[in-house]
Design an enzyme around this catalytic site. Structure first.
Site, PDB file in Angstrom:
ATOM      1  N   SER A 541       0.841  -1.189   0.000  1.00  0.00           N
ATOM      2  CA  SER A 541       0.000   0.000   0.000  1.00  0.00           C
ATOM      3  C   SER A 541       0.882   1.247   0.000  1.00  0.00           C
ATOM      4  O   SER A 541       1.675   1.430  -0.910  1.00  0.00           O
ATOM      5  CB  SER A 541      -0.960  -0.037   1.193  1.00  0.00           C
ATOM      6  OG  SER A 541      -2.011   0.884   1.031  1.00  0.00           O
ATOM      7  N   ASP A 629      -9.656  -3.769  -5.488  1.00  0.00           N
ATOM      8  CA  ASP A 629      -9.087  -2.936  -4.439  1.00  0.00           C
ATOM      9  C   ASP A 629      -9.720  -1.546  -4.469  1.00  0.00           C
ATOM     10  O   ASP A 629      -9.725  -0.878  -5.493  1.00  0.00           O
ATOM     11  CB  ASP A 629      -7.567  -2.823  -4.638  1.00  0.00           C
ATOM     12  CG  ASP A 629      -6.837  -2.324  -3.410  1.00  0.00           C
ATOM     13  OD1 ASP A 629      -7.434  -1.542  -2.645  1.00  0.00           O
ATOM     14  OD2 ASP A 629      -5.683  -2.719  -3.207  1.00  0.00           O
ATOM     15  N   HIS A 664      -8.072  -4.932  -1.380  1.00  0.00           N
ATOM     16  CA  HIS A 664      -6.847  -4.416  -0.760  1.00  0.00           C
ATOM     17  C   HIS A 664      -6.218  -5.403   0.218  1.00  0.00           C
ATOM     18  O   HIS A 664      -5.002  -5.483   0.330  1.00  0.00           O
ATOM     19  CB  HIS A 664      -7.163  -3.107  -0.032  1.00  0.00           C
ATOM     20  CG  HIS A 664      -5.973  -2.274   0.266  1.00  0.00           C
ATOM     21  ND1 HIS A 664      -5.201  -1.692  -0.718  1.00  0.00           N
ATOM     22  CD2 HIS A 664      -5.396  -1.906   1.438  1.00  0.00           C
ATOM     23  CE1 HIS A 664      -4.220  -1.008  -0.164  1.00  0.00           C
ATOM     24  NE2 HIS A 664      -4.307  -1.116   1.139  1.00  0.00           N
TER      25      HIS A 664
END
Length: 692
Positions: A541, A629, A664
């Site tokens: 991320s 995501d 995610h």
């Protein structure tokens, strides 16, 4: 390992130039077209990349399976959480052998009572490739449960209500929510948070009355500032419903008596840009954790519930330059304070009457300790958790009066091979290029000597003030037992060394995060923990942004890099306010609609700086993403890999794996997620010619 001589050719994405202009600056994005998950050509490209990844890693498939089984074998499959008591019931979460999902249950009054199954997520997940249940909220009369479900991994939860006496699921279906909700005192009125359909920003709070149509729900708050998000909860005292609004730098709360659900929420203290505060209720007062009045590391203040405006706040625990005040937990007789001093967690216990004030003793220099679940207000027992890089997690009940502690549960590491005495940890300090000392936590098997041939995996994040504490991991043992040293770099952008540590790694100081990580790498090499031939980096991320920046800035330091769901197209994403999370991120990264931030952002954005010198070699790289995501859109890593393929001048591996069914957080099942870790570890171990 396959090389460039292998006949397998990587997919080459079509170049379709798109001109992007801002502040008179023109960027040409050849892969902008990948920003369309409905386009069959995009899906085809992602599938080709997956196929290439499969072929290039085919020789490791058996090893991946063995790693998966090895990691799985350490996990207690029929595990159960330590029960906690709330409103007359003991609640627990347990897993059954061979099953991926949790079972939520409770027992009335005593742990010997008959178990009442609230939700068996294994049954709920049937027929779904992804399943997540969140926000379990029990009504005050203990008869109803509101909960949120996501079966797409887009974090758009549907709230349902279950009658716990009859098992009936009520017809109310509340869509596009955060999944969380809270009950008023009447056990009939439910407050919840809706998300914007496109941006997924949590922007509105609604009131729902049991038995009525969702179309009749009343909007009680609308957060119109698109840099803020909103949420709703109930104080631990159960007296107040609270609506919170927060951005990166600013917060604001509204309160309403829980026994007056149709009343009007009153502002606690209007928002002031740069002032953050959080509130807890006790007796007739609120306790306010805030950075007001230049309290960079936060302080605790107190105010009467009758007049909560800031002018009435009074200092209870003053600001300290060297100690970060992270949180407080309020009990009937005690105040428990969570602090961070020189990077280490501290738990301070005070009696309200002033007769006791002490710290829990911890004796390691790379440990993690935190206050756990404590919903019971009238108790002398504090539940907290402790672990370290070498010590499995323990859940401990501590009697704040007698100071006796009882270990309720210590994480079991199965497989018969683990002995914590076989491992050692240490904290070292690297010197950054501006002279700042940057801490790192290391763990490795005892007996490993400083040797430039040691493989090292260096992990980092460094954004949002989020601190990666030195925590225990059963999964990580698969690297340590094969000779790896694992290093967590506590770089600027986290709050490891206080709030100023975060401030020095954001906005126009963001590059400190990247250079800190690079300087930590140089330290590990200079001190002969490893060498550039055996140093690996990993982050996900915003930590994936870190990976993208370091491979542009110092690719020669790393043999391999794993970038998970990486945020690498910073400028374009931050200019697109239709993308989830963008507007709320301006205080973290800056707003590129302002030229100063645009220019700075462009100077480090990984996608914009690929092979910026025209000729550059990159390390071996594995990049992972999820098609659904909602936090880092799949097209960022996809575009990045496409551009790297076009411009890099080396034969090193470049692999992209897109999970076509997840978002995610990756796969939803507890064991499915291990398969993704096994793939990452096999990639790293294979680069070290470790085959088993």
């Amino acid at each position: 390992m396959p090389t460039s001589e292998t006949k397998i050719q990587p997919p080459i994405a079509a170049k379709k130039p798109t001109k992007l202009e801002k502040h008179g600056d023109v960027r040409v994005d050849n892969y902008f077209w990948l920003n369309d998950r409905e386009n069959s050509e995009v899906i085809d490209y992602l599938k080709k990349e997956n196929d290439y990844n499969d072929k290039m890693m085919a020789h490791t498939k058996k090893f991946q399976e063995n790693l998966f089984e090895e990691m799985k074998s350490r996990i207690k499959e029929d595990d159960s959480s330590v029960p906690y008591k709330l409103n007359g019931y003991w609640y627990l979460t347990r897993y059954e052998k061979g099953k991926d999902y949790p079972i939520y249950s409770r027992k009335k009054e005593t742990l010997e009572a008959q178990e009442e199954i609230l939700f068996d997520c294994n049954k709920e997940a049937e027929g779904h490739s992804y399943f997540r249940l969140v926000g379990l909220s029990i009504s005050p009369d203990n008869k109803l449960a509101a909960y949120g479900v996501d079966t797409v991994s887009r974090r758009k939860y549907t709230i349902r209500i279950k009658n716990l006496e009859t098992g009936e699921i009520y017809p109310e279906t509340i869509e596009t929510t955060t999944g969380g909700s809270t009950w008023a005192a009447d056990s009939k009125t439910l407050f919840y948070t809706k998300k914007d359909e496109e941006t997924l920003r949590s922007d509105r709070i609604y009131r729902h009355v049991l038995g009525t149509s969702v179309t009749e729900d009343v909007e009680v708050f609308n957060e119109i500032d698109d840099t803020f998000s909103t949420f709703v909860y109930k104080t631990k005292s159960r007296k107040y419903l609270v609506i919170g609004s927060s951005s990166t730098l600013t917060s604001e709360y509204r309160i309403l008596r829980a026994d007056n659900p149709t009343g009007e929420f009153q502002i606690f203290q209007p928002r002031i840009r740069g002032v953050e505060y959080g509130i807890a209720h006790y007796n007739t007062d609120f306790y306010v954790l805030t950075n007001a009045d230049k309290a960079t590391n936060f302080k605790l203040m107190k105010v009467s519930e009758e007049n909560t405006i800031k002018e009435n706040w009074k200092d209870l625990i003053p600001h300290r330059d060297s100690v970060l005040l992270e949180d407080v937990e309020i009990f009937k007789d005690y105040l428990v304070i969570s602090e961070r001093d020189n990077g280490l967690n501290k738990i301070n216990i005070k009696r309200w009457d002033g007769t006791a004030d002490y710290y829990l003793p911890f004796d390691n220099e790379t440990y993690t300790a935190y206050v756990s679940t404590n919903p019971d207000f009238d108790t002398k027992t504090l539940r907290y958790s402790y672990n370290s890089l070498t010590t499995p997690n323990s859940v401990i009940d501590f009697n704040m009066e007698t100071k006796e502690k009882e270990v309720k549960k210590e994480q079991e590491v199965l497989g018969g091979k683990f002995d914590k005495n076989d491992y050692t940890s240490e904290r070292v300090w690297a010197t950054a290029q501006d002279g700042t000392l940057v801490p790192m936590s290391l763990v490795y098997r005892k007996g490993i000597k400083k040797d430039s041939n040691n493989p090292v995996l260096q992990y980092g994040y460094g954004s949002y003030g989020s601190t990666i504490d030195p925590y225990f991991s059963t999964v990580r043992l698969s690297l340590l037992d094969r000779g790896f040293i694992y290093a967590i770099a506590h770089i600027r952008g986290s709050e490891y060394l206080g709030r100023s540590w975060y401030d020095d790694g954001k906005l126009l100081k963001k590059k400190n995060t990247f250079t800190d990580f690079i300087d930590c790498s140089k330290f590990l090499i200079e001190q002969e923990y490893t060498s550039a031939h055996h140093l690996y980096a990993m982050g996900g991320s915003a930590g994936g942004l870190l990976m993208g920046a370091i491979v542009n800035m110092a690719p020669e330091l790393y043999n391999g890099v794993v970038a998970s769901v990486p945020f690498v197209d910073v400028v374009s994403t931050m200019l697109d306010d239709s993308i989830p999370l963008t507007t709320g991120e301006y205080d973290e990264w800056g707003n590129p609609n302002e030229e100063e931030y645009y220019t700075y952002m462009k100077s480090y954005s990984p996608y914009d700086n690929v092979a910026v010198e025209a000729v550059q070699k990159y390390p071996n790289m594995l990049v992972t993403t999820g098609l659904h995501d909602s936090q880092v859109q799949y097209w960022e890593p996809a575009k990045w890999v496409a551009k790297l393929r076009e411009l890099k001048v080396d034969d090193n591996l470049l692999l992209l794996h897109t999970n076509m069914e997840a978002g995610h957080g990756g796969a939803s099942g507890r064991f499915e997620a291990l398969k993704e870790v096994a793939e990452e570890y096999a990639f790293l171990l294979d680069l070290e010619s470790i085959k088993e």
